[in-house]
Structures are given as C-alpha cells and as structure tokens.
Design a protein around this motif. Structure first.
Motif, short mmCIF file in Angstrom:
data_model
loop_
_atom_site.label_atom_id
_atom_site.label_comp_id
_atom_site.label_asym_id
_atom_site.label_seq_id
_atom_site.Cartn_x
_atom_site.Cartn_y
_atom_site.Cartn_z
N ILE A 1 89.52 87.59 -20.95
CA ILE A 1 90.08 88.93 -21.09
C ILE A 1 89.97 89.59 -19.72
CG2 ILE A 1 89.91 91.15 -22.25
CD1 ILE A 1 88.69 89.63 -24.65
N SER A 2 91.08 89.56 -19.00
CA SER A 2 91.10 90.05 -17.62
C SER A 2 92.54 90.27 -17.19
CB SER A 2 90.43 89.03 -16.69
OG SER A 2 90.65 89.36 -15.34
N LYS A 3 92.75 91.26 -16.35
CA LYS A 3 94.09 91.50 -15.83
C LYS A 3 94.39 90.65 -14.60
CE LYS A 3 94.74 96.04 -17.70
NZ LYS A 3 95.22 97.38 -17.49
N ALA A 4 93.46 89.81 -14.19
CA ALA A 4 93.66 88.94 -13.03
C ALA A 4 94.86 88.03 -13.27
CB ALA A 4 92.41 88.11 -12.78
N LYS A 5 95.66 87.81 -12.22
CA LYS A 5 96.88 87.04 -12.38
C LYS A 5 97.10 86.02 -11.27
CE LYS A 5 99.31 90.81 -14.63
NZ LYS A 5 100.45 91.70 -14.56
N ARG A 6 96.17 85.84 -10.39
CA ARG A 6 96.43 84.98 -9.24
C ARG A 6 95.23 84.08 -8.96
NH1 ARG A 6 94.42 89.55 -7.95
NH2 ARG A 6 93.29 90.04 -6.08
N GLY A 7 95.35 83.34 -7.88
CA GLY A 7 94.26 82.47 -7.46
C GLY A 7 94.21 81.21 -8.31
N PHE A 8 93.02 80.77 -8.58
CA PHE A 8 92.82 79.53 -9.31
C PHE A 8 93.38 79.62 -10.73
CE2 PHE A 8 90.00 76.06 -10.96
CZ PHE A 8 90.54 75.07 -10.16
N LEU A 9 93.47 80.83 -11.27
CA LEU A 9 94.04 81.00 -12.61
C LEU A 9 95.49 80.55 -12.65
CD1 LEU A 9 92.58 84.42 -13.71
CD2 LEU A 9 91.96 82.16 -14.53
N THR A 10 96.21 80.74 -11.56
CA THR A 10 97.60 80.28 -11.49
C THR A 10 97.65 78.76 -11.68
OG1 THR A 10 98.12 82.07 -9.98
CG2 THR A 10 99.69 80.25 -10.07
N TYR A 11 96.74 78.06 -11.03
CA TYR A 11 96.65 76.60 -11.14
C TYR A 11 96.31 76.18 -12.57
CZ TYR A 11 94.70 71.93 -10.49
OH TYR A 11 94.41 70.60 -10.60
N LEU A 12 95.46 76.95 -13.24
CA LEU A 12 94.99 76.58 -14.58
C LEU A 12 95.87 77.12 -15.70
CD1 LEU A 12 91.18 77.19 -14.11
CD2 LEU A 12 92.37 74.99 -14.13
N SER A 13 96.86 77.92 -15.39
CA SER A 13 97.63 78.61 -16.42
C SER A 13 98.36 77.67 -17.39
CB SER A 13 98.63 79.57 -15.79
OG SER A 13 99.58 78.85 -15.03
N ASN A 14 98.60 76.44 -16.99
CA ASN A 14 99.29 75.51 -17.89
C ASN A 14 98.33 74.72 -18.77
OD1 ASN A 14 98.21 73.89 -15.92
ND2 ASN A 14 100.03 72.61 -15.69
N GLN A 15 97.05 75.00 -18.70
CA GLN A 15 96.09 74.28 -19.53
C GLN A 15 96.12 74.83 -20.96
OE1 GLN A 15 94.46 71.56 -18.42
NE2 GLN A 15 95.69 71.93 -16.60
N PRO A 16 96.25 73.94 -21.94
CA PRO A 16 96.39 74.41 -23.32
C PRO A 16 95.12 75.06 -23.88
CG PRO A 16 96.19 72.03 -23.27
CD PRO A 16 96.29 72.47 -21.84
N HIS A 17 93.99 74.87 -23.24
CA HIS A 17 92.74 75.45 -23.75
C HIS A 17 92.34 76.72 -22.98
CE1 HIS A 17 91.84 72.19 -20.93
NE2 HIS A 17 90.84 72.94 -20.52
N LEU A 18 93.26 77.27 -22.17
CA LEU A 18 93.04 78.58 -21.54
C LEU A 18 93.88 79.62 -22.27
CD1 LEU A 18 91.96 80.54 -19.40
CD2 LEU A 18 93.87 79.84 -17.94
N PHE A 19 93.22 80.61 -22.80
CA PHE A 19 93.87 81.73 -23.47
C PHE A 19 93.54 82.97 -22.64
CE2 PHE A 19 92.92 78.41 -26.41
CZ PHE A 19 94.10 78.26 -27.12
N HIS A 20 94.54 83.53 -21.98
CA HIS A 20 94.31 84.60 -21.02
C HIS A 20 94.98 85.88 -21.52
CE1 HIS A 20 94.67 85.93 -16.52
NE2 HIS A 20 94.00 86.78 -17.24
N TRP A 21 94.17 86.83 -21.92
CA TRP A 21 94.66 88.14 -22.39
C TRP A 21 94.65 89.11 -21.22
CZ3 TRP A 21 97.37 89.70 -26.29
CH2 TRP A 21 97.50 91.06 -26.52
#
Length: 113
Positions: free
Chosen positions: A44-64
């Motif tokens: 639960i974070s408004k962060a949208k860049r960095g390593f999260l961009t790399y991980l965004s296609n992982q099916p076990h990451l749920f980013h609110w």
C-alpha cells in the motif's frame, strides 16, 4: 526498531519475510524483497517507479496506489492477495528469476578470462 539497529537484526527482516504466507506493507523495500523471494505481497504505497517497475509484472505483487478504499476495488485486490497466499501454500513459491548475467554480456560482451 532501535533494538534491531543495535543488534543488527533489521538486516534479517527480508529473510524472515519468507517465513510467512504473505506480506502486507507500506515499505517498497520490504515489498521488493518479499516479491523477489516469491512471497505474495500487498503493498500500500503511492510509489510508482524504481525497482517496483521491474517487479510490476509479478503475479504475486498486489500494489494499491489509490486513496479510495470504499468502491470495492481495494477489497477485490485484498481478496486476490489472500487467494494468492492460499495458492502458494498448495503449489509453492515462484521466486523472480533474473537474467542479470545475460543482460550484462549483451551490454558489455563476454567477460575476459
């Protein structure tokens, strides 16, 4: 936190994340560590860049990233996260496989022996 800083146990937190079925956090660092190890993670974070961009296609990451919690979308994401934890118990975790070596060779060529 101050005790962890004194005895060094704060460094064990990413490893300890693997002891749980899932991680619920507001920390992008902890989320990234857990996701890389295959732990279903609700960040639960408004962060949208960095390593999260790399991980965004992982099916076990749920980013609110939203402020709104009451229109049903958060509940749906939370339920998907819970279902992911159940699935992992039955099928096992899928850690992120990285192709760092191949990417470096592509960028810089074969290493010199």
């Amino acid at each position: 936190e101050s005790t962890a800083a004194m005895d060094g146990s704060a460094w064990e937190l990413p490893i300890q994340a693997t002891l749980f079925d899932g991680v619920l956090t507001g920390s992008t660092t902890l989320a990234a560590e857990a996701v890389v190890q295959g732990v279903p993670t609700l960040l639960i974070s408004k962060a949208k860049r960095g390593f999260l961009t790399y991980l965004s296609n992982q099916p076990h990451l749920f980013h609110w990233k939203e402020d709104e919690l009451y229109d049903g979308r958060f509940l749906e994401m939370a339920n998907d996260w819970i279902e992911s934890m159940r699935a992992v118990r039955n099928t096992g975790r899928n850690a992120v496989v990285d192709n760092t070596k191949e990417a470096l060779i592509e960028l810089f060529g074969q290493p010199i022996s």
